[in-house]
Design a protein around this motif. Structure first.
Motif, PDB file in Angstrom:
ATOM      1  N   THR A 188      13.023  17.987 -12.697  1.00 35.75           N
ATOM      2  CA  THR A 188      12.340  18.124 -13.991  1.00 35.75           C
ATOM      3  C   THR A 188      11.081  18.972 -13.851  1.00 35.75           C
ATOM      4  OG1 THR A 188      13.248  15.994 -14.702  1.00 35.75           O
ATOM      5  CG2 THR A 188      11.336  16.827 -15.920  1.00 35.75           C
ATOM      6  N   ILE A 198      13.436  17.809 -22.209  1.00 41.20           N
ATOM      7  CA  ILE A 198      12.186  18.447 -21.788  1.00 41.20           C
ATOM      8  C   ILE A 198      11.520  19.220 -22.917  1.00 41.20           C
ATOM      9  CG2 ILE A 198      12.781  18.532 -19.351  1.00 41.20           C
ATOM     10  CD1 ILE A 198      13.493  21.494 -19.737  1.00 41.20           C
ATOM     11  N   GLU A 244       6.501  17.404 -21.668  1.00 38.93           N
ATOM     12  CA  GLU A 244       6.245  17.239 -20.229  1.00 38.93           C
ATOM     13  C   GLU A 244       5.984  15.786 -19.838  1.00 38.93           C
ATOM     14  OE1 GLU A 244       3.547  19.089 -16.634  1.00 38.93           O
ATOM     15  OE2 GLU A 244       3.192  19.774 -18.679  1.00 38.93           O
ATOM     16  N   LEU A 261      10.060  22.403 -15.837  1.00 42.63           N
ATOM     17  CA  LEU A 261       8.812  22.484 -16.589  1.00 42.63           C
ATOM     18  C   LEU A 261       7.914  23.614 -16.064  1.00 42.63           C
ATOM     19  CD1 LEU A 261       8.127  18.664 -16.931  1.00 42.63           C
ATOM     20  CD2 LEU A 261       8.706  20.235 -18.806  1.00 42.63           C
ATOM     21  N   VAL A 273       7.237  21.292 -25.872  1.00 41.40           N
ATOM     22  CA  VAL A 273       7.573  20.887 -24.499  1.00 41.40           C
ATOM     23  C   VAL A 273       7.134  19.440 -24.348  1.00 41.40           C
ATOM     24  CG1 VAL A 273       7.200  21.312 -22.043  1.00 41.40           C
ATOM     25  CG2 VAL A 273       7.332  23.242 -23.633  1.00 41.40           C
TER      26      VAL A 273
END
Length: 129
Positions: free
Chosen positions: A27, A116, A49, A31, A47
């Motif tokens: 992940t 994501i 995160e 990102l 996004v």
């Protein structure tokens, strides 16, 4: 393993299953690529995160063997996502945060996918005429 963000879903699932890398590492790689490239290409409206990394950590700590477990995905900004802004690229929905997930989103989450972010689209995802 280098370039985790370039793996196919099958390669990523295999690497996760064989513990070559964690869902958090996979992940984070995705990102980081978004941070590196998105200012230039504007692929993402949103996004996620913090939420994505939290879920990835939970998956690493308590795997359940679901079919897409630990796979980072991004959704077009068309699909309703509970708690995540969904605009369909329209100013009318600029601040809309759905109270529930679309069926397909819920199925992806139930399969262990990690959302994501939300991807750019034509207004109302209608496409160019």
């Amino acid at each position: 393993m280098n370039n985790l963000n370039q793996l196919t879903i099958q390669e990523a699932l295999k690497g996760l299953k064989e513990k070559k890398f964690s869902a958090v590492k996979l992940t984070k790689a995705c990102l980081e690529q978004i941070k590196k490239c998105d200012k230039k290409i504007n692929a993402f409206f949103t996004v996620c995160e913090e939420e994505a990394l939290k879920l990835a950590k939970e998956i690493d700590n308590h795997p359940q063997g679901r079919p897409l477990e630990g796979i980072p995905i991004a959704l077009k900004d068309l699909y309703l996502t509970k708690g995540i802004k969904t605009t369909a690229a329209s100013k009318i929905l600029a601040e809309f945060i759905p109270p529930f997930d679309a069926t397909v989103v819920q199925k992806l989450k139930n399969s262990g996918a990690i959302i994501i972010g939300k991807l750019n689209a034509d207004e109302w995802c209608y496409g160019a005429c």
